[in-house]
Design a protein around this motif. Structure first.
Motif, short mmCIF file in Angstrom:
data_model
loop_
_atom_site.label_atom_id
_atom_site.label_comp_id
_atom_site.label_asym_id
_atom_site.label_seq_id
_atom_site.Cartn_x
_atom_site.Cartn_y
_atom_site.Cartn_z
N VAL A 339 0.84 -1.21 0.00
CA VAL A 339 0.00 0.00 0.00
C VAL A 339 0.87 1.25 0.00
O VAL A 339 0.69 2.16 -0.83
CB VAL A 339 -0.96 0.01 1.21
CG1 VAL A 339 -1.75 1.32 1.25
CG2 VAL A 339 -1.91 -1.18 1.15
N THR A 340 1.82 1.32 0.94
CA THR A 340 2.66 2.52 1.04
C THR A 340 3.49 2.73 -0.22
O THR A 340 3.64 3.86 -0.70
CB THR A 340 3.57 2.43 2.27
OG1 THR A 340 4.35 1.22 2.21
CG2 THR A 340 2.76 2.42 3.56
N ASN A 341 4.03 1.65 -0.77
CA ASN A 341 4.84 1.79 -1.97
C ASN A 341 3.99 2.05 -3.21
O ASN A 341 4.44 2.72 -4.14
CB ASN A 341 5.71 0.55 -2.17
CG ASN A 341 6.88 0.51 -1.20
OD1 ASN A 341 7.52 1.52 -0.95
ND2 ASN A 341 7.14 -0.65 -0.63
N LYS A 387 8.47 -5.42 -7.31
CA LYS A 387 7.92 -4.09 -7.55
C LYS A 387 6.67 -3.86 -6.71
O LYS A 387 6.52 -2.80 -6.08
CB LYS A 387 7.59 -3.93 -9.03
CG LYS A 387 6.85 -2.64 -9.39
CD LYS A 387 6.42 -2.64 -10.85
CE LYS A 387 5.49 -1.48 -11.14
NZ LYS A 387 5.01 -1.48 -12.54
N PHE A 388 5.77 -4.83 -6.70
CA PHE A 388 4.52 -4.70 -5.96
C PHE A 388 4.77 -4.51 -4.47
O PHE A 388 4.11 -3.70 -3.81
CB PHE A 388 3.66 -5.95 -6.20
CG PHE A 388 2.42 -6.02 -5.34
CD1 PHE A 388 1.33 -5.21 -5.60
CD2 PHE A 388 2.35 -6.91 -4.27
CE1 PHE A 388 0.19 -5.27 -4.81
CE2 PHE A 388 1.22 -6.97 -3.47
CZ PHE A 388 0.13 -6.16 -3.74
N TRP A 389 5.76 -5.23 -3.93
CA TRP A 389 5.95 -5.23 -2.48
C TRP A 389 6.93 -4.16 -2.00
O TRP A 389 6.77 -3.62 -0.91
CB TRP A 389 6.42 -6.61 -2.01
CG TRP A 389 5.97 -6.93 -0.61
CD1 TRP A 389 6.57 -6.57 0.57
CD2 TRP A 389 4.79 -7.66 -0.24
NE1 TRP A 389 5.85 -7.03 1.64
CE2 TRP A 389 4.75 -7.71 1.17
CE3 TRP A 389 3.78 -8.27 -0.96
CZ2 TRP A 389 3.74 -8.35 1.87
CZ3 TRP A 389 2.77 -8.91 -0.28
CH2 TRP A 389 2.75 -8.93 1.12
N TYR A 390 7.94 -3.85 -2.80
CA TYR A 390 9.03 -3.03 -2.27
C TYR A 390 9.37 -1.76 -3.06
O TYR A 390 10.04 -0.88 -2.52
CB TYR A 390 10.31 -3.87 -2.18
CG TYR A 390 10.32 -4.85 -1.04
CD1 TYR A 390 10.46 -4.42 0.28
CD2 TYR A 390 10.18 -6.21 -1.27
CE1 TYR A 390 10.46 -5.32 1.33
CE2 TYR A 390 10.20 -7.12 -0.22
CZ TYR A 390 10.33 -6.66 1.08
OH TYR A 390 10.33 -7.55 2.12
N SER A 391 8.97 -1.66 -4.32
CA SER A 391 9.44 -0.53 -5.13
C SER A 391 8.67 0.74 -4.80
O SER A 391 7.45 0.81 -4.99
CB SER A 391 9.30 -0.84 -6.62
OG SER A 391 10.17 -1.87 -7.00
N SER A 392 9.39 1.76 -4.35
CA SER A 392 8.77 3.05 -4.05
C SER A 392 8.73 3.96 -5.28
O SER A 392 8.05 4.97 -5.28
CB SER A 392 9.53 3.76 -2.93
OG SER A 392 10.89 3.98 -3.30
N HIS A 393 9.48 3.57 -6.34
CA HIS A 393 9.51 4.33 -7.59
C HIS A 393 9.18 3.40 -8.76
O HIS A 393 9.50 2.20 -8.70
CB HIS A 393 10.90 4.94 -7.84
CG HIS A 393 11.25 6.04 -6.88
ND1 HIS A 393 11.35 5.85 -5.52
CD2 HIS A 393 11.54 7.35 -7.10
CE1 HIS A 393 11.67 7.00 -4.94
NE2 HIS A 393 11.79 7.92 -5.87
#
Length: 416
Positions: A339-341, A387-393
């Motif tokens: 959600v945050t990412n 990407k779904f879990w960790y990518s902020s960009h």
């Protein structure tokens, strides 16, 4: 300890292990595909990614294992009893906090040293000295964990006041604290780690001020920070609110990019401010604070009830519960990552659009982003799971395509 609690912990670590396995498998599949699509990529970029994944696979379980060890070994309870017999509530909280945070810090120290010093030197990402690394590591612990330990008696006082509903007043208190930190961090905390100076007079500063005026934030300060002491990579950011807002460039960014590229990056960082991402982030974070604290309250009380006193305490307002609260905080932050990412990637996309629309320069956005990733040995994209879990960009290949094809907007929000 109840069988249900034991089963819950076993199932959790099995699922965590499966998650780690799935991420590593998907990342290696993705890297094999990238080798075919981008044969010009350096082997160092792939090696760095592989090494980083190995470290991640160790560190992720540790954030859950370490608090459990502090609970099951009785360390937290013994420290709590020691401090409680000798000091008042405030000093006891400081002693317990420093002891527990200190143990976690020391256990993680070898991994931190390997990841942020040895690996970064191996791949040419830093020229940092060992003394400088130690300085930053100790400063980070003393400021981040030391301040938290100093005031830890306040949340515990709230928990003691309302042991079953502490999450609500704690959330009410946490929100203004978070906002306050947005104000003071750029002015008070950031300069503890690096030296900040005004961007010198010259053509770049004049063009930067003109760009800020066009964006309606001409009162923002323009700073340069001496990150070349610590890294060879590049970055920039805009922080603060109201009179404290400032745009900050790493000196490595100014040293490695052309002026048009620097201005393009500035436009991106301005986009975050103009689009209200700081305030939107605070609002979203505030909602997240209440949700996480609520879930922690329910979970902590259930775990203590099911533990049968195996931890040496039965009340959440005992300072010995600190590892339990850290465990649950780590758990819910981990589960909230998508959600945050996802929100962060959306903000980045808005800032990217503002960037090319304000600067009216697609190519500088592309070349600047390319140089940023090449300098940090980044890959064009991660796996979809990562990407779904960790990518902020968004991945760089998506951003470059976006820069080249997206229609400009006017500042009123209509397409030009």
């Amino acid at each position: 300890m109840s069988r249900r609690l034991i089963a819950t912990m076993i199932v959790f670590f099995i699922l965590l292990g499966l998650f780690v396995f799935a991420v590593i498998r998907e990342e290696h599949r993705n890297m094999e595909q990238l080798r075919k699509e981008y044969p010009e990529l350096s082997q160092d970029a792939f090696n760095l990614r592989s090494d980083a994944l190995k470290l991640w696979a160790i560190r992720l379980p540790l954030v859950f294992i370490l608090p459990l060890l502090l609970l099951f070994t009785g360390f937290a309870q013994r420290v709590s009893v020691f401090a409680g017999e000798r000091f008042g509530m405030a000093i006891s909280g400081l002693v317990v906090g420093l002891a527990i945070f200190g143990v976690v810090y020391l256990i993680n120290l070898p991994l931190s040293f390997y990841s942020s010093f040895i690996l970064r030197h191996r791949y040419g990402l830093t020229d940092q000295t060992l003394l400088r690394w130690l300085e930053l590591s100790l400063k980070g612990f003393l400021i981040n964990k030391g301040i938290l330990a100093l005031f830890i008696w306040i949340p515990y006082m709230i928990i003691q006041w309302r042991p079953d509903g502490w999450w609500l007043p704690m959330g009410v208190l946490a929100v203004p604290v978070a906002i306050f930190m947005v104000f003071i961090s750029p002015i008070v905390i950031d300069p503890v780690f690096n030296n900040y100076s005004q961007l010198p007079q010259g053509q770049l500063r004049e063009d930067m001020e003109f760009l800020l005026q066009r964006g309606g934030i001409g009162d923002a300060e323009i700073y340069v920070v001496d990150k070349s002491r610590d890294t060879n990579t590049m970055n920039a950011y805009m922080t603060g609110i109201l009179s404290g807002k400032r745009i900050v460039f790493w000196d490595t960014t100014l040293n490695n990019l052309q002026e048009e590229e620097v201005l393009s990056i500035a436009a991106h960082e301005m986009g975050h401010y103009i689009r209200g991402h700081i305030w939107k982030g605070i609002l979203a974070g505030s909602a997240g604070i209440f949700l996480v604290l609520y879930l922690m309250n329910i979970s902590a009380n259930w775990i203590l009830g099911a533990s049968g006193g195996v931890f040496g305490f039965r009340n959440i307002y005992n300072y010995a519960s600190l590892p339990l609260l850290l465990l649950l905080l780590n758990l819910f932050l981990f589960l909230g990552n998508p959600v945050t990412n996802g929100i962060s990637r959306y903000f980045e996309r808005e800032a990217d659009l503002y960037q090319i629309s304000l600067a009216q320069d697609r190519e500088s956005a592309v070349t600047a982003m390319t140089k940023l990733y090449e300098k940090s040995l980044g890959l064009p994209r991660p796996s979809e799971l990562y990407k779904f879990w960790y990518s902020s960009h968004p991945p760089i290949e998506e951003r470059i395509d976006f820069y080249r094809t997206e229609e400009f907007i006017t500042f009123g929000g209509e397409e030009s």
